[in-house]
Design a protein around this motif. Structure first.
Motif, mmCIF file in Angstrom:
data_model
loop_
_atom_site.group_PDB
_atom_site.id
_atom_site.type_symbol
_atom_site.label_atom_id
_atom_site.label_comp_id
_atom_site.label_asym_id
_atom_site.label_seq_id
_atom_site.Cartn_x
_atom_site.Cartn_y
_atom_site.Cartn_z
ATOM 1 N N ASN A 231 0.867 -1.180 0.000
ATOM 2 C CA ASN A 231 0.000 0.000 0.000
ATOM 3 C C ASN A 231 0.905 1.232 0.000
ATOM 4 O O ASN A 231 1.537 1.542 1.007
ATOM 5 C CB ASN A 231 -0.904 -0.040 1.241
ATOM 6 C CG ASN A 231 -1.856 1.140 1.308
ATOM 7 O OD1 ASN A 231 -1.677 2.145 0.624
ATOM 8 N ND2 ASN A 231 -2.873 1.017 2.154
ATOM 9 N N ALA B 88 -13.790 -0.738 7.634
ATOM 10 C CA ALA B 88 -12.449 -0.965 8.180
ATOM 11 C C ALA B 88 -12.147 -0.046 9.364
ATOM 12 O O ALA B 88 -11.621 -0.471 10.383
ATOM 13 C CB ALA B 88 -11.409 -0.770 7.069
ATOM 14 N N PRO C 285 -7.100 2.200 4.169
ATOM 15 C CA PRO C 285 -6.882 0.759 4.287
ATOM 16 C C PRO C 285 -7.078 0.074 2.938
ATOM 17 O O PRO C 285 -8.010 0.395 2.207
ATOM 18 C CB PRO C 285 -7.968 0.322 5.278
ATOM 19 C CG PRO C 285 -9.050 1.347 5.147
ATOM 20 C CD PRO C 285 -8.373 2.638 4.763
ATOM 21 N N MET C 286 -6.174 -0.828 2.615
ATOM 22 C CA MET C 286 -6.306 -1.622 1.388
ATOM 23 C C MET C 286 -5.935 -3.067 1.713
ATOM 24 O O MET C 286 -5.062 -3.324 2.544
ATOM 25 C CB MET C 286 -5.350 -1.128 0.287
ATOM 26 C CG MET C 286 -5.501 0.315 -0.162
ATOM 27 S SD MET C 286 -6.924 0.669 -1.229
ATOM 28 C CE MET C 286 -6.400 0.034 -2.809
ATOM 29 N N VAL C 287 -6.602 -4.014 1.040
ATOM 30 C CA VAL C 287 -6.203 -5.423 1.109
ATOM 31 C C VAL C 287 -6.641 -6.081 -0.192
ATOM 32 O O VAL C 287 -7.782 -5.940 -0.618
ATOM 33 C CB VAL C 287 -6.790 -6.143 2.344
ATOM 34 C CG1 VAL C 287 -8.303 -6.069 2.404
ATOM 35 C CG2 VAL C 287 -6.331 -7.588 2.397
ATOM 36 N N TRP D 44 -6.922 -5.727 6.314
ATOM 37 C CA TRP D 44 -6.351 -4.597 5.577
ATOM 38 C C TRP D 44 -5.149 -4.021 6.326
ATOM 39 O O TRP D 44 -4.908 -4.346 7.497
ATOM 40 C CB TRP D 44 -7.416 -3.506 5.381
ATOM 41 C CG TRP D 44 -8.153 -3.151 6.641
ATOM 42 C CD1 TRP D 44 -9.353 -3.652 7.057
ATOM 43 C CD2 TRP D 44 -7.713 -2.257 7.679
ATOM 44 N NE1 TRP D 44 -9.690 -3.120 8.284
ATOM 45 C CE2 TRP D 44 -8.702 -2.263 8.684
ATOM 46 C CE3 TRP D 44 -6.586 -1.454 7.855
ATOM 47 C CZ2 TRP D 44 -8.601 -1.492 9.849
ATOM 48 C CZ3 TRP D 44 -6.485 -0.688 9.011
ATOM 49 C CH2 TRP D 44 -7.488 -0.718 9.993
ATOM 50 N N TYR E 71 -5.472 -8.923 10.354
ATOM 51 C CA TYR E 71 -4.127 -8.915 9.786
ATOM 52 C C TYR E 71 -3.203 -9.536 10.826
ATOM 53 O O TYR E 71 -3.275 -9.245 12.002
ATOM 54 C CB TYR E 71 -3.667 -7.491 9.482
ATOM 55 C CG TYR E 71 -2.310 -7.430 8.812
ATOM 56 C CD1 TYR E 71 -2.200 -7.192 7.452
ATOM 57 C CD2 TYR E 71 -1.142 -7.638 9.539
ATOM 58 C CE1 TYR E 71 -0.971 -7.154 6.828
ATOM 59 C CE2 TYR E 71 0.095 -7.607 8.922
ATOM 60 C CZ TYR E 71 0.178 -7.363 7.573
ATOM 61 O OH TYR E 71 1.401 -7.326 6.958
ATOM 62 N N ASP F 191 -9.187 -4.692 -4.650
ATOM 63 C CA ASP F 191 -9.272 -4.425 -3.220
ATOM 64 C C ASP F 191 -10.524 -5.066 -2.628
ATOM 65 O O ASP F 191 -11.534 -5.256 -3.317
ATOM 66 C CB ASP F 191 -9.299 -2.919 -2.959
ATOM 67 C CG ASP F 191 -9.349 -2.634 -1.468
ATOM 68 O OD1 ASP F 191 -8.313 -2.836 -0.812
ATOM 69 O OD2 ASP F 191 -10.424 -2.258 -0.954
ATOM 70 N N SER G 231 -11.332 -4.304 1.043
ATOM 71 C CA SER G 231 -11.401 -3.782 2.415
ATOM 72 C C SER G 231 -12.846 -3.598 2.869
ATOM 73 O O SER G 231 -13.697 -3.134 2.106
ATOM 74 C CB SER G 231 -10.676 -2.437 2.494
ATOM 75 O OG SER G 231 -9.353 -2.579 2.051
ATOM 76 N N THR H 3 -14.768 -1.093 -0.086
ATOM 77 C CA THR H 3 -14.347 -1.714 -1.342
ATOM 78 C C THR H 3 -14.844 -0.936 -2.556
ATOM 79 O O THR H 3 -14.131 -0.758 -3.533
ATOM 80 C CB THR H 3 -14.860 -3.168 -1.398
ATOM 81 O OG1 THR H 3 -14.201 -3.928 -0.387
ATOM 82 C CG2 THR H 3 -14.594 -3.811 -2.738
ATOM 83 N N ASN I 99 -12.577 2.059 -3.042
ATOM 84 C CA ASN I 99 -11.212 1.654 -3.389
ATOM 85 C C ASN I 99 -11.147 1.062 -4.791
ATOM 86 O O ASN I 99 -10.200 1.291 -5.542
ATOM 87 C CB ASN I 99 -10.679 0.645 -2.372
ATOM 88 C CG ASN I 99 -10.373 1.288 -1.028
ATOM 89 O OD1 ASN I 99 -10.490 2.507 -0.875
ATOM 90 N ND2 ASN I 99 -9.989 0.483 -0.050
#
Ligand SMILES: [Cu+2]
Length: 734
Positions: free
Chosen positions: A132, A176, A205-207, A226, A245, A277, A279, A283, A286
């Motif tokens: 990120n 998030a 936040p990103m995942v 995330w 996480y 993404d 999150s 989402t 993102n």
């Protein structure tokens, strides 16, 4: 080769949808947006989609970002980071847009929206370090010792903003929420509903989730796993990682990234996965900002599982094909490409080039232009009962078609066969695609001269059983339907056009009869009248002898190219589960007067009928925060019956598994548990292994699924605005 006439089947399907829509609309609120796309032209801040010249720029052929086996040449993991940058999406007479996108941080020219493709080899491991880098100057920040450069490492706020530059994250959703002590329930943690509706201007936040992959939970991108960028901030009030996480994702000890390992151990090749993404509760924003990209699974020798005879059109862009070579017209690299990934991500724009996303609920209700965060004017709940998220919209559609990062592009093609891998990367919009041709160039004032058939060769997770399926748009408009998240794998043979003498200036339009509003099964056939009725254009020139692919009738696939067969056999131990799709509504008034109250959507939900599937008790909607009720076992086949009691179609995606669509049956209004009628045929493009299926209103959709690896996973609606507002549940594979 099997080629049944599809027209009568598709007519039946459509008629069924139409009938259902009618019978249901009496008592259910159809999620029709009162704001039609295109009306934005009246707002002086916004570009009107109908004002943009279509087919002005060439299609960008997306290069390969990374190509597997194992990481980079030095056996390090691939690095894929997300950054903020400028991109010219609209034609050159408009400003560039600030977007997010993925790329290789050591090669800044690889950042693009949507992402370049990742190529993987079946059974060969791919390790990825997902980074990120949503900070002010990622390169300078990275080079500064220990990420100490306060200016370069300053976190960016969300790029999806209102007209005043306010980020439009809706903190009232279960999201998030990295801000400290912001949970509405008073607990001190992340991943919760926020206390208030004010702007969130913190780090993002990103995942990443690889959609369609079957890997361990640590590499699946769980919505609560995330992480924030590795930023520098005095008196940092944010928690840098989501609650799962570390327990789920590769805990690294450092900030700003996660390590995933993909085994790519699938029974078959020819899989079109994609990464994006995931999150919790954010989402939609993102993904609107950062899109994502294809994640292909192929065999190392270039053959395809299940292809018994013939050769599919190719090649796709390969490792080493540069962005420049792929995108210089006349360059032999570009001219030779015959397998083309297309990522469709509709958008809207402010006149200064910034991305537009509706910033208040009033927009969905047809009130105002959606440009001021949380400003809902006189819109309120009736009698002061309840509340609604101030910025979230039930669905969003947009008015500019963006394909591979350009608005309404065109592509020069030969009179030859091309294979298109098509991804619907939209938030809510369903596409229904077909190819219409004009012999003297496109003239939207008149009917096209004809249409080219599409030959469906595969689904998301493999070639199509028993060979290609032919699709043309029938009079009801049914064609290649792709709901958000779905992928299509088709061949179009431009040599099926009338010959060059009869058709000297042939141009082909990829048209879309998916509606500009929530989808319940109805299509909008007026593609010539609506800007979003067109996707892109193909300008056809003569055959140049490069086509080495087989004639369609010479392609033969075996009966089960995707591997182990689940249909029709579920096995004696098959576990049956019944799920409910429902919707919650709220009484709204645009004026505050109770005389003008009407029911409007508040949230769509997944749920069930209790542990014993007691339909008489009615559907029990479940929340993301509820206890997990679905606990399948590894290796045991399951049959999921999804009873859609809402008025909307929902594309249902199951993580860490592949699924097969078995059947769709209607059921009487308010009477889940009992089907009526003979069942609705499955379309040509839904046969084979998939990772998501469309669940239509008033129907039970049956899918078969088998889980191969233990651990936590999620299933959800892939309308991103639904997913972000409770239409997602965890499940645990034992
Ligand atoms: Cu949905």
């Amino acid at each position: 080769m099997q080629r049944p006439p599809p027209v009568c089947i598709l007519v039946l399907v459509i008629l069924t949808f139409v009938a259902l829509e009618r019978s249901w609309s009496k008592s259910l609120i159809v999620w029709k947006s009162k704001s039609k796309s295109g009306r934005s032209s009246s707002a002086h801040h916004l570009v009107g989609g109908e004002d943009i010249e279509q087919f002005a720029d060439p299609l960008v052929l997306l290069p390969v970002l990374h190509a597997g086996g194992r990481g980079n040449d030095d056996d390090e993991p691939f690095r894929v980071s997300v950054r903020q940058f400028e991109q010219q999406i609209l034609p050159g007479n408009y400003p560039a847009s600030t977007v997010w996108g993925y790329g290789d941080p050591s090669r800044p020219d690889t950042f693009f929206h949507p992402s370049f493709s990742v190529e993987n080899i079946q059974h060969e491991r791919t390790d990825v370090k997902w980074i990120n880098e949503l900070v002010k100057d990622p390169d300078a920040c990275r080079e500064s010792r220990n990420h100490e450069d306060r200016d370069a490492c300053a976190p960016l706020k969300h790029v999806v903003q209102d007209v005043y530059g306010v980020s439009i994250v809706d903190r009232t959703l279960h999201w998030a929420n990295p801000a400290a002590d912001d949970c509405a329930d008073g607990t001190s943690r992340t991943n919760c509903r926020g206390r208030g509706a004010e702007e969130y201007d913190g780090p993002i936040p990103m995942v990443v989730h690889v959609h369609g992959s079957i890997e361990d939970p640590v590499s699946d991108g769980y919505p609560e796993a995330w992480y924030l960028p590795n930023y520098k901030l005095d008196n940092d009030p944010y928690t840098r990682r989501g609650t799962t996480y570390g327990s789920l994702d590769g805990s690294t000890g450092e900030d700003g990234y996660a390590l995933y390992s993909f085994t790519n151990s699938y029974e078959s090749s020819t899989r079109a996965l994609w990464f994006h993404d995931h999150s919790l509760g954010i989402t939609r924003l993102n993904m609107y900002a950062a899109a994502g990209g294809f994640w292909f699974i192929r065999r190392s020798d270039g053959t395809e599982s299940g292809l018994e005879r013939g050769r599919l059109p190719g090649p796709p862009p390969r490792k080493g094909d540069s962005l420049r070579d792929l995108n210089t017209e006349g360059n032999p690299v570009r001219e030779g490409i015959r397998e083309i990934p297309l990522v469709i991500t509709p958008k809207s724009f402010y006149k200064d080039g910034r991305l537009f996303y509706p910033a208040n609920r009033a927009y969905f209700e047809g009130l105002g232009d959606g440009t001021a965060f949380g400003d809902n004017g006189d819109l309120q709940t009736c009698d002061g009962e309840g509340s609604f998220p101030p910025a979230w919209n039930p669905e969003v559609f947009f008015d500019v078609m963006v394909v591979n990062g350009k608005s309404w592009p065109y592509l020069g093609v030969r009179r030859e066969r091309y294979r298109f891998r098509i991804l619907n990367g939209a938030d809510s919009r369903v596409f229904n695609l077909a190819f219409m041709y004009y012999c003297q160039g496109v003239d939207l004032d008149r009917e096209p001269d004809g249409q080219l058939p599409m030959y469906v060769v595969g689904t998301e997770q493999g070639l199509r059983p028993n060979g290609p399926g032919r699709i043309t748009m029938d009079q009801d408009g049914a064609a290649l339907l792709l709901s958000p998240g779905e992928r299509g794998d088709i061949i179009v043979d431009f040599n099926e056009l009338p010959n060059a003498h009869a058709c000297p200036s042939a141009e082909v339009v990829m048209i879309n009869t998916g509606p500009d509003e929530p989808f319940g099964g109805d299509l909008d056939l007026a593609w010539r009248d609506r800007p979003m009725g067109r996707v892109m254009k193909f300008v056809v020139s003569d055959h140049d002898g490069l086509d080495s692919s087989s004639e369609i009738e010479n392609l033969e696939f075996d009966s089960n190219p995707g591997g182990t067969k689940l249909v029709p056999d579920c096995g004696s131990d098959c576990v049956e589960r019944h799920f409910a799709l429902t919707e919650e509504t709220i009484s709204l008034s645009a004026t505050g007067s109770s005389k003008e109250c009407y029911e409007a959507p508040l949230a769509a939900k997944l749920g069930w009928y209790g542990p014993n599937s007691d339909f008489s008790g009615g559907a029990i909607p479940l929340l993301w925060s509820d206890e997990i009720v679905t606990r399948p076992e590894v290796g045991v086949a399951e049959e999921w019956h999804i009873w859609n009691e809402s008025a909307d179609a929902h594309p249902i995606h199951v993580h860490r598994a592949n699924v097969q669509l078995i059947s769709r049956h209607a059921f009487a209004e308010g009477k889940p548990g009992t089907v009526i009628g003979p069942g609705n045929p499955i379309s040509e493009s839904e046969i084979g292994w998939k990772d998501m299926v469309v669940s239509y209103p008033g129907q039970v959709t049956k899918i078969r699924v088998k889980f191969l690896l233990p651990g936590l996973a999620v299933w959800h609606c892939h309308v991103l605005s639904h997913e972000d507002n409770e239409m997602m549940l965890p499940f645990l594979i034992k």
